[in-house]
Scaffold this active site. Sequence first.
Site, short mmCIF file in Angstrom:
data_model
loop_
_atom_site.label_atom_id
_atom_site.label_comp_id
_atom_site.label_asym_id
_atom_site.label_seq_id
_atom_site.Cartn_x
_atom_site.Cartn_y
_atom_site.Cartn_z
N ARG A 49 2.17 17.77 -66.33
CA ARG A 49 1.32 17.23 -65.28
C ARG A 49 1.19 18.26 -64.18
O ARG A 49 1.88 19.28 -64.19
CB ARG A 49 1.87 15.90 -64.76
N GLY A 50 0.33 17.95 -63.18
CA GLY A 50 0.04 18.93 -62.14
C GLY A 50 -1.21 19.67 -62.57
O GLY A 50 -1.31 20.10 -63.74
N ALA A 51 -2.17 19.81 -61.64
CA ALA A 51 -3.50 20.29 -62.02
C ALA A 51 -3.48 21.63 -62.78
O ALA A 51 -4.03 21.73 -63.89
CB ALA A 51 -4.39 20.35 -60.78
N ARG A 91 -7.27 13.05 -68.73
CA ARG A 91 -7.10 12.71 -67.30
C ARG A 91 -8.36 13.21 -66.57
O ARG A 91 -8.71 14.38 -66.68
CB ARG A 91 -5.83 13.36 -66.73
N ASP A 237 -5.82 18.12 -56.59
CA ASP A 237 -6.30 17.99 -57.97
C ASP A 237 -7.76 18.36 -58.09
O ASP A 237 -8.24 18.72 -59.16
CB ASP A 237 -6.06 16.57 -58.49
N ASN A 247 -6.06 14.24 -54.10
CA ASN A 247 -4.67 14.57 -54.44
C ASN A 247 -3.92 13.26 -54.67
O ASN A 247 -4.47 12.17 -54.49
CB ASN A 247 -4.02 15.41 -53.34
N LYS A 248 -2.67 13.38 -55.04
CA LYS A 248 -1.83 12.24 -55.41
C LYS A 248 -1.96 11.09 -54.41
O LYS A 248 -1.97 11.31 -53.20
CB LYS A 248 -0.38 12.73 -55.49
#
Length: 354
Positions: A49-51, A91, A237, A247-248
């Site tokens: 995970r993580g862009a 995603r 993101d 973002n998150k």
Amino acid sequence: MTDMPWRPLRWTGEALILLDQTALPREERYRGCRTVEEVAEAIRTMRVRGAPAIGIAAVAGLALAVREAIERGDDWQRAFASATQLLEQTRPTAVDLFHGIERARQRVRTVNDGRQAALELARLGEELLERQWSIDRAIAEYGASLLPAGARILTHCNTGALGTGAYGTALGIVRRAHEDGRLGYVWVTETRPRLQGARLTTWELRRLGITHTLLVDGAAAWLMARGEVDAVIVGADRVARNGDVANKIGTLSLAVAAERFRIPFYVAAPLSTFDLTVSDGMAIPIEERDPAEILHSVCEGCGEGSRVWNPAFDVTPNELVTALITEYGVVPTPDERKVVALVAASSEERHAAG
Ligand code: MRU
């Protein structure tokens, strides 16, 4: 190129080896993905995970799809096309995924031979992973130079090595400030509901020997009100053309509180996270995940029979962003003109460098 004893992402050319982030911090379990289906599953379930890390994993997935097609004697171009469709559906928010796929498409555009295509894609995977180190390092350097000595930083989600496969973006700035002896303190938000802060960022910080304190997301505004935060630094993101930032989930609340208490709010993101095709943040597709992620993280039986809304990201408007920190420099008070100019300058520089 690594200065870590552990590697969140490794591409051998035959498999993508990833540190399974769903098992952390309980267990350091590595998982080898040998098919594009395994890579897509790893992205969807957030083992990776993580862009930036998602973008790199997707390219590896395409390399695997083409190789498998050749081994089976199938049409590699058809396999490539269906692999892109599979990956694109994993995603929707982090644009790095789509940029990675587009890069792969460009790389094999003029290639006719399947073996050559597989080789090119395998090389691209390696190059991207290698390049992420210099990108993250540049972001860290620009970001750390903005901070006062002894800065007390609040960060959200996980933007470290686990999120990029390299040095980290927002957390890379924290690392760099620590290495320079200029870091005062780090506050880490839990990051509901998947707990990337509580599970992953604290794990990374412990390994780096950086003292920190974990707090629930709801405590962040109170911490700022008490005067205990000098800067909020988060990742992204997707950055829209006007500088709005997806973002998150929970990022917008932090930005609103930071403005209220006059604390700089920085967003660290590589150019691979910028998307000039979306005019503003409201046009960014926001992933909504399974309600079970919320129900299971609260308590047994909590919310049973209730409706649940589980957006994975939110959008922070550009006026709440003190500066964007990229590998090509800092963009203070971002707007469309500045973002477009930065992206144009970066592509000129890339062309000049060949
Ligand atoms: O849902 P996640 O954990 O993939 O979300 C991650 C984030 O929001 C990060 O801030 C972002 O991807 C940057 S990671 C360097």
